[in-house]
Write an enzyme that holds these catalytic residues in place. Sequence first.
Site, PDB file in Angstrom:
ATOM      1  CB  ILE A 202      -0.952  -0.007   1.203  1.00 42.40           C
ATOM      2  CG1 ILE A 202      -1.882  -1.229   1.148  1.00 42.40           C
ATOM      3  CG2 ILE A 202      -1.785   1.277   1.240  1.00 42.40           C
ATOM      4  CD1 ILE A 202      -2.748  -1.397   2.385  1.00 42.40           C
TER       5      ILE A 202
ATOM      6  CG  ASP B  55       9.737  -0.300   4.007  1.00 38.87           C
ATOM      7  OD1 ASP B  55      10.215  -1.397   4.362  1.00 38.87           O
ATOM      8  OD2 ASP B  55       8.587  -0.194   3.550  1.00 38.87           O
TER       9      ASP B  55
ATOM     10  CB  ALA C 170       5.991   0.897   9.155  1.00 43.87           C
ATOM     11  CB  ALA C 171       1.890  -2.597  10.402  1.00 42.05           C
ATOM     12  CD  GLN C 172       3.609  -9.563  10.544  1.00 41.27           C
ATOM     13  OE1 GLN C 172       3.018  -9.494   9.475  1.00 41.27           O
ATOM     14  NE2 GLN C 172       4.724 -10.258  10.688  1.00 41.27           N
TER      15      GLN C 172
ATOM     16  CB  SER D  96      -6.556  -3.875  10.439  1.00 42.41           C
ATOM     17  OG  SER D  96      -7.158  -5.084  10.027  1.00 42.41           O
TER      18      SER D  96
ATOM     19  CE1 TYR E 178      -2.097  -6.085  11.341  1.00 38.31           C
ATOM     20  CE2 TYR E 178      -4.223  -6.877  10.584  1.00 38.31           C
ATOM     21  CZ  TYR E 178      -3.187  -5.970  10.502  1.00 38.31           C
ATOM     22  OH  TYR E 178      -3.240  -4.949   9.594  1.00 38.31           O
TER      23      TYR E 178
ATOM     24  CG  ASN F 137      -9.902  -8.670   3.673  1.00 38.15           C
ATOM     25  OD1 ASN F 137     -10.651  -8.330   4.591  1.00 38.15           O
ATOM     26  ND2 ASN F 137      -9.147  -9.749   3.725  1.00 38.15           N
TER      27      ASN F 137
ATOM     28  CB  VAL G 199      -6.838 -14.715  -0.106  1.00 34.19           C
ATOM     29  CG1 VAL G 199      -7.781 -13.540  -0.348  1.00 34.19           C
ATOM     30  CG2 VAL G 199      -7.434 -16.005  -0.636  1.00 34.19           C
TER      31      VAL G 199
END
Length: 333
Positions: free
Chosen positions: A12, A38, A84-86, A127, A151, A180, A190
């Site tokens: 993104i 990053d 920035a994230a997991q 999210s 998460y 999503n 997915v």
Amino acid sequence: MRVLITGGAGFIGSHLVDRLLTPASQPQEPLYEILVFDNLRHGSMAHLEPHLSAGRIRFIEGDIRDEAGLSAALAGVEIVFHLAAQANVIGSEADPDYAFTTNVVGVYNVLKAAEAAGVRRLLFSSSREVYGEPETLPVREDARLAPKNAYGASKVAGEMYVQVAQARGNMETVIFRLANVYGPRDSERVIPLWLRRARRGEELLLYGGEQLIDFVWVADVTEAFAQAALADRQTIAGERINIGTGIGTPLAEVAARVLTLTASRSEMRVIPARGAEVRRFVADPGKLQRLLNLEPEPPLAHLPEMAAALAGDQGEPFPTTNPTIMPIGKNSS
């Protein structure tokens, strides 16, 4: 205007770089001096070409868990886009320590450094996982937060710190709760996984088979971020906003469409659900429409071009496309 995009080499984030360098709907937008921060754990320098070679952006390899590196990067920055994230459920379950130190401690570090640097506005990428398994659909922003996985819990914690920063009054904040997201340069979710498996003739594994998902095009997401960066303080500061289409698509339907588009002989196989995953989510996009006058395209409108691109490039990264989100009331055809 100097801006910093954390996670700007990722899926993104790199599309946000494209959007800020090619304004879509506001000719009066300022010229941006873009800094990308990053650690390249999930991002790729290739996503930022040709901007890097043309000298249109500056890249800083750094980790948001490094306070000193953040402080140096934020000097003179007016707006922070914190992406920035997991950024996925399964990765966070597999490595909960990284998810916590990045999605909670990292958010705290970014907020602390941004306030110290005099940043005016911070836009935070959260999210739909903060809602967990929702009681009703579509889900509004005032729904109960009840994360189902590590998460989602980390994103709730991050949101709380963002709201505290807003309450202190030193910096304007906006929280976006993403449905999503799909689009070019993604490799971990997915749709790209299934497109590549279908092309190789491998099974498409459907965990549980009951999932209902709100898929939103990446350009719609980046347009919302770009518009929110420039919106009036009275309109946007302190808001929590869903970014989704308001339409749910059964995951089994997505699999069927992937098989049709790729002319694949792969089979779809339903296997037991993974307990950490939310089964059903559809965003209520009403606030996105009211505050930013934006309405995302219908879900999976761009799936055919993704399938075609993958078929033509032997699995290399998908080509970049221009944002197509339209203001409400305009014909998108």
